[in-house]
Design a protein around this motif. Structure first.
Motif, PDB file in Angstrom:
ATOM      1  N   ASN A 378       1.111  22.124  -4.344  1.00  0.00           N
ATOM      2  CA  ASN A 378      -0.308  19.951  -4.210  1.00  0.00           C
ATOM      3  C   ASN A 378      -0.989  20.188  -5.452  1.00  0.00           C
ATOM      4  N   ASP A 379      -0.271  20.459  -6.661  1.00  0.00           N
ATOM      5  CA  ASP A 379      -1.751  20.042  -7.614  1.00  0.00           C
ATOM      6  C   ASP A 379      -0.718  18.241  -7.803  1.00  0.00           C
ATOM      7  N   ASP A 380       0.005  17.933  -7.566  1.00  0.00           N
ATOM      8  CA  ASP A 380       0.645  16.352  -8.336  1.00  0.00           C
ATOM      9  C   ASP A 380       0.139  15.405  -7.005  1.00  0.00           C
ATOM     10  N   ILE A 381      -0.765  16.164  -6.005  1.00  0.00           N
ATOM     11  CA  ILE A 381      -0.525  14.966  -4.719  1.00  0.00           C
ATOM     12  C   ILE A 381      -2.254  14.322  -5.371  1.00  0.00           C
ATOM     13  N   SER A 382      -2.823  14.764  -5.792  1.00  0.00           N
ATOM     14  CA  SER A 382      -4.224  14.202  -6.004  1.00  0.00           C
ATOM     15  C   SER A 382      -3.647  11.999  -7.357  1.00  0.00           C
ATOM     16  N   GLU A 383      -2.707  12.525  -7.994  1.00  0.00           N
ATOM     17  CA  GLU A 383      -1.662  11.001  -8.053  1.00  0.00           C
ATOM     18  C   GLU A 383      -1.375  10.793  -7.458  1.00  0.00           C
ATOM     19  N   LEU A 384      -0.369  11.026  -6.665  1.00  0.00           N
ATOM     20  CA  LEU A 384       0.110  10.603  -5.748  1.00  0.00           C
ATOM     21  C   LEU A 384      -0.412   8.510  -5.080  1.00  0.00           C
ATOM     22  N   ARG A 385       0.922   8.075  -5.332  1.00  0.00           N
ATOM     23  CA  ARG A 385       0.460   6.855  -5.119  1.00  0.00           C
ATOM     24  C   ARG A 385       1.173   6.234  -3.951  1.00  0.00           C
ATOM     25  N   TYR A 386       2.503   5.785  -4.278  1.00  0.00           N
ATOM     26  CA  TYR A 386       3.283   5.108  -3.314  1.00  0.00           C
ATOM     27  C   TYR A 386       3.364   6.012  -1.783  1.00  0.00           C
ATOM     28  N   THR A 387       3.357   7.255  -1.549  1.00  0.00           N
ATOM     29  CA  THR A 387       2.952   8.271  -0.182  1.00  0.00           C
ATOM     30  C   THR A 387       1.780   7.166   0.340  1.00  0.00           C
ATOM     31  N   ASN A 388       0.719   6.756   0.052  1.00  0.00           N
ATOM     32  CA  ASN A 388      -0.014   5.140   1.164  1.00  0.00           C
ATOM     33  C   ASN A 388       0.688   4.141   1.464  1.00  0.00           C
ATOM     34  N   ASN A 389       2.030   3.862   0.744  1.00  0.00           N
ATOM     35  CA  ASN A 389       2.644   2.506   1.150  1.00  0.00           C
ATOM     36  C   ASN A 389       3.421   3.293   2.399  1.00  0.00           C
ATOM     37  N   ILE A 390       4.206   4.092   1.960  1.00  0.00           N
ATOM     38  CA  ILE A 390       5.119   4.805   3.764  1.00  0.00           C
ATOM     39  C   ILE A 390       4.039   5.247   4.260  1.00  0.00           C
ATOM     40  N   TYR A 391       3.651   5.748   3.886  1.00  0.00           N
ATOM     41  CA  TYR A 391       2.175   6.049   5.231  1.00  0.00           C
ATOM     42  C   TYR A 391       2.117   4.613   6.336  1.00  0.00           C
ATOM     43  N   ASN A 392       1.632   3.665   5.227  1.00  0.00           N
ATOM     44  CA  ASN A 392       1.682   2.075   6.210  1.00  0.00           C
ATOM     45  C   ASN A 392       2.804   1.309   6.631  1.00  0.00           C
ATOM     46  N   GLY A 393       3.791   1.348   6.127  1.00  0.00           N
ATOM     47  CA  GLY A 393       5.029   1.192   6.793  1.00  0.00           C
ATOM     48  C   GLY A 393       4.499   1.650   7.936  1.00  0.00           C
ATOM     49  N   VAL A 394       5.228   2.632   8.152  1.00  0.00           N
ATOM     50  CA  VAL A 394       5.391   3.918   9.412  1.00  0.00           C
ATOM     51  C   VAL A 394       4.263   3.061  10.327  1.00  0.00           C
ATOM     52  N   TYR A 395       3.257   2.921   9.736  1.00  0.00           N
ATOM     53  CA  TYR A 395       2.390   2.796  10.833  1.00  0.00           C
ATOM     54  C   TYR A 395       2.578   1.423  11.446  1.00  0.00           C
ATOM     55  N   ALA A 396       2.794   0.430  10.580  1.00  0.00           N
ATOM     56  CA  ALA A 396       3.464  -0.688  10.633  1.00  0.00           C
ATOM     57  C   ALA A 396       4.896  -1.226  11.870  1.00  0.00           C
ATOM     58  N   VAL A 397       5.488  -0.642  11.841  1.00  0.00           N
ATOM     59  CA  VAL A 397       6.390   0.293  12.512  1.00  0.00           C
ATOM     60  C   VAL A 397       6.059   0.177  14.283  1.00  0.00           C
ATOM     61  N   ALA A 398       5.296   1.773  13.721  1.00  0.00           N
ATOM     62  CA  ALA A 398       4.678   1.946  15.540  1.00  0.00           C
ATOM     63  C   ALA A 398       3.810   0.909  15.867  1.00  0.00           C
ATOM     64  N   HIS A 399       2.948  -0.086  15.165  1.00  0.00           N
ATOM     65  CA  HIS A 399       2.498  -1.117  15.949  1.00  0.00           C
ATOM     66  C   HIS A 399       3.247  -2.356  16.169  1.00  0.00           C
ATOM     67  N   SER A 400       4.130  -2.794  15.353  1.00  0.00           N
ATOM     68  CA  SER A 400       4.955  -3.257  16.160  1.00  0.00           C
ATOM     69  C   SER A 400       5.582  -2.947  17.491  1.00  0.00           C
ATOM     70  N   LEU A 401       6.547  -1.329  17.258  1.00  0.00           N
ATOM     71  CA  LEU A 401       6.557  -1.285  18.846  1.00  0.00           C
ATOM     72  C   LEU A 401       5.556  -0.968  19.727  1.00  0.00           C
ATOM     73  N   HIS A 402       3.938  -0.447  19.066  1.00  0.00           N
ATOM     74  CA  HIS A 402       3.772  -0.691  20.701  1.00  0.00           C
ATOM     75  C   HIS A 402       2.884  -2.077  20.854  1.00  0.00           C
ATOM     76  N   SER A 403       3.386  -3.230  20.478  1.00  0.00           N
ATOM     77  CA  SER A 403       3.009  -4.576  21.061  1.00  0.00           C
ATOM     78  C   SER A 403       4.534  -4.927  21.616  1.00  0.00           C
TER      79      SER A 403
END
Length: 828
Positions: A378-403
């Protein structure tokens, strides 16, 4: 207790492609583990499904886990594995959250597209149809998914969006940035948790302008991503007055075009190169640049590669060291670093859990063998950036379905509703939520999130490791003037190159934090500016005017003088500045000098500005002033004209000492032409020589001229600078007169930097050369006075000196009796 809604599944593209979907229930593999297959991919690489009849929300992905990109495992793409892991992680986090989709479970499907757009398309069709990925199955006529997250690159995302468009299925990408995808007419169901390259491309032009780079090269991927991004940059560069020497493009499948790009970069004169290429193309390009030993360039990068860990190799820093570019902010997902080494393998790959029998586990999970090397990594984790975009994208779908499912924490969700994809599209347009990491997520009218970037710089850490150092940011949501912030003092420059200047005197360059690789064989203006105040005080002039160039040189130098003048009790009637490109400000300066009462004027202006200013002062017949000058113009021969002495006669100022290089005067009229321009040697036939050397025709008038050599001053600084580098290399190569040098050593620029800090030698002219803690040499100046010689010629007469290395009280010496005063007077 959570129930299950139809699975959301997907394709995740570029390298690893993921898609979030809402699908109908269908038969699945036992325990969510796909059965062995003969073709790749006919079933998901990773999946999670429920074995009951209750509906559930599922997510899917198609990742390019196998590719040509270098990594710890040849042909395996670690970054895309992280995207898949991030998707699984966020889904499990949502499933544990009682406030979001409280009685709904989320599942997923992840496919490996192996870098094939054909396989990516097949996976997308299977997901939409709610079936396994086989060639023989027909189309049910009804969409099996409600949302897709993917892909990683713009071109496959365009294909995916056009494929799913007729079904109005939302596609949410985490890293497809092409501005072309902003069209709501063409891509009405497309969203992205990253900004369009419209902002990045224009930010690149601002960055280039910020550092005053007006001559650049440009290279881009021959793809939707590269072509659109470069087109926007070129337009913005033209607006900013930036000249582009060349603009070349290539595709990963075109070796001939690739080699043309390499040759163009190497042979071009631009030392700043904009590299708007995708991740895979950058790998290929860097390999060739290293093979061709193309170094010493300031590379400007984009989010596609600027923080790509796999670009770090033992040799790549020689090309990419000091690179600057933009990228999305770092991920800050709590628990993800631990998850990728433990929980992921236990939950996503349950076949590995065999009570400690590793060989049995690996046999059970043989289809995942390419993943095993990363199980405890997991040495590369500190430099990960796009994972946050995936995180936000899945949550966006979840919030949309929640509504859409009208969920409440107490009552849960209306599970029996049938959600259509077009409803998810409309709902996504309205989502506005704050993630657990504190980030606010919403989509603008083009379906993108706000443009926010870190400015990244390739640097070396204390142990020689490569770091992606944040040195600024760009935030398009802020007001103009506040959007782009950069801390130049923290930057390491391109190629880690060493710069030794003979004439750059701005005190601003003394910062070792900001300019750690900069040296100069001339003193900082800190000393000259304070010496000017001492000179003015010495003659009892307590009422002066001040003019400076509107530049780093002029503004910094004048600021130090004004501070020193105040300390010495000197009053400044006015302090004006102008730039060569501002005629209105120039005329204002002329009028202020003419109308002012101060007769002593400090002129802290650059050479070119002084030419322009003197022309206007002569036209206005401005005479009778005591001009106080600085090293850039006080001995400038071209300022001597038939009319200039009426204005500049008697001027006083500081300059570096005269050159005293033995043999140089003879060299410039004979040996230089014979050794540097061998085309000149044609047995005495001058016309033939001039024809052979036609490209040097502007030099011909100076072939037999050396009358200016006696007044040369900066030539000595160049002499000292070159010798300083030579002494530094002599030390690094462990040279001895008897044994010679260790020629097989590879010297890195940073080693030269460290060695230069220690050089201390005496030149053949008897001058001792060493660099102080700011990278400059000792402050020593001649005091110069404009006088007329016996034949009426203008002389630059030395009437004193300033030497900062001497004790206080002995530093400044001037012989008043030898001075001719302003306007040609013998007294003032």
């Amino acid at each position: 207790m959570r129930s299950n809604l139809p699975a959301a599944e997907g394709v995740w593209g570029g390298q690893v492609t993921s898609q979030t979907t809402l699908s109908s229930p269908h038969p699945r593999e036992v325990a969510g583990v796909p059965q062995p297959v003969k073709r790749v991919p006919t079933v998901p690489l990773l999946d999670e499904d429920e074995e009951n009849s209750l509906p559930y929300v599922g997510t899917g992905a198609l990742e390019q886990l196998n590719s040509t990109v270098r990594g710890p495992v040849q042909g395996f793409n670690l970054r895309e594995l992280r995207f898949a892991q991030a998707m699984v992680f966020v889904i499990e986090e949502i499933n544990r959250d009682s406030s979001l989709l409280p009685n709904i479970s989320v599942g997923y499907r992840i496919y490996d597209n192996c870098g094939s757009r054909f396989l990516s398309m097949k996976a997308a069709m299977a997901l939409m149809n709610g079936q396994e990925l086989t060639a023989i199955e027909g189309c049910s006529g009804q969409a099996g998914v409600q949302a897709i997250i993917g892909e990683s690159e713009s071109s496959p995302t365009i294909v995916l969006s056009r494929t799913t468009g007729p079904f109005k299925i939302p596609v949410i990408s985490h890293s497809s940035t092409c501005e072309c995808l902003s069209s709501r007419t063409e891509y009405p169901s497309f969203f992205r948790t990253i900004a369009s390259d419209y902002y990045q491309s224009r930010a690149l032009a601002q960055l280039v302008k910020h550092f005053g780079w007006s001559w650049v090269g440009a290279v881009n991927s021959d793809s939707d991503y590269g072509n659109n991004g470069m087109a926007i940059f070129l337009e913005a560069a033209e607006e900013e007055g930036i000249c582009v020497e060349y603009s070349e493009k290539f595709d990963r499948s075109e070796p001939a075009k690739l080699m043309k790009v390499v040759d163009t970069i190497k042979q071009g004169t631009a030392k700043v190169v904009i590299i708007f290429v995708a991740h895979i193309e950058m790998n290929i390009l860097i390999e060739q640049l290293i093979l061709k030993n193309v170094t010493g360039f300031q590379m400007i990068g984009v989010e596609g590669w600027i923080t790509a860990v796999n670009l770090i190799t033992p040799t790549s820093y020689s090309v990419l060291g000091g690179s600057l570019g933009f990228d999305v902010g770092k991920s800050n997902i709590i628990g993800f670093s631990d998850y990728v080494v433990k929980e992921f393998w236990e939950t996503a790959l349950p076949c590995l859990v065999t009570t400690g029998n590793t060989s049995q586990a690996e046999n059970n999970c043989s289809r995942y063998q390419d993943l095993f090397p990363f199980k405890n990594y997991n040495d590369d984790i500190s430099e990960l950036r796009y994972t946050n975009n995936i995180y936000n994208g899945v949550y966006a779908v979840a919030h949309s379905l929640h509504s859409l499912l009208k969920c409440t924490e107490k009552q849960g969700c209306e599970k029996d509703q049938t959600i259509q994809p077009w409803q998810v599209v409309e709902s996504l347009k309205k989502v506005n939520f704050t993630t657990k990491t504190g980030e606010q997520v919403w989509f603008d009218s083009t379906g993108a999130t706000a443009a926010k970037y870190d400015v990244i710089n390739w640097q070396r850490g204390p142990d020689g490791e490569v770091l992606f150092k944040q040195v600024g940011y760009y935030d398009a949501s802020l007001p103009p003037g506040q959007q782009f912030v950069i801390t130049a003092k923290n930057i390491v420059w391109g190629g880690g190159r060493v710069e030794v200047s003979h004439a750059a005197t701005c005190e601003c360059l003394s910062s070792r934090t900001e300019y750690p690789s900069f040296f100069r064989t001339i003193a900082s203006d800190y000393y000259q500016s304070r010496a000017l105040a001492q000179l003015v005080k010495h003659f009892g002039w307590f009422w002066v005017g001040a003019v400076n160039s509107d530049s780093d040189y002029g503004n910094n130098g004048m600021a130090i003088f004004l501070e020193a003048a105040e300390e010495e009790g000197i009053c400044v009637e006015y302090s004006e500045k102008f730039d060569r490109s501002e005629p209105a400000k120039l005329m204002k300066v002329v009028d202020i000098i003419t109308k002012g009462t101060a007769k002593v004027i400090i002129m802290f202006v650059a050479h070119i500005e002084m030419n322009i200013l003197v022309e206007q002062l002569i036209l206005k017949n401005v005479t009778g002033f005591q001009m106080i000058g600085v090293e850039v113009w006080i001995t400038a021969v071209n300022l001597i004209t038939p009319t200039s002495y009426s204005l500049l006669g008697g001027s006083l100022g500081f300059d570096v000492g005269k050159s005293n290089i033995v043999g140089f005067a003879d060299y410039v009229v004979k040996e230089f032409w014979e050794t540097t321009l061998p085309c000149w040697i044609t047995g005495g036939n001058a016309s033939q020589a001039e024809n052979n050397c036609s490209r040097y025709q502007d030099l011909f008038p100076f072939k037999n001229y050396n009358e200016d050599v006696s007044e040369l001053r900066y030539a000595n600084n160049i002499y000292n600078g070159v010798y300083a580098v030579a002494h530094s290399l002599h030390s690094l190569l462990k040279c001895t007169e008897k044994q010679g040098c260790e020629k097989d050593q590879t010297i890195q620029p940073w080693q030269v930097v460290e060695s230069l800090k220690k050089v201390n030698f005496t030149t053949k002219t008897g001058e001792q050369v060493w660099f102080d803690s700011t990278g400059a040499t000792a402050a020593k100046y001649d005091v110069i006075n404009w006088q007329r010689g016996p034949d009426g010629e203008v002389l630059f007469k030395q009437v004193g000196y300033y030497d900062a290395s001497l004790p206080p009280g002995q530093q400044f010496v001037i012989t008043d009796k030898n001075i001719v005063w302003g306007g040609g007077k013998t007294e003032v």
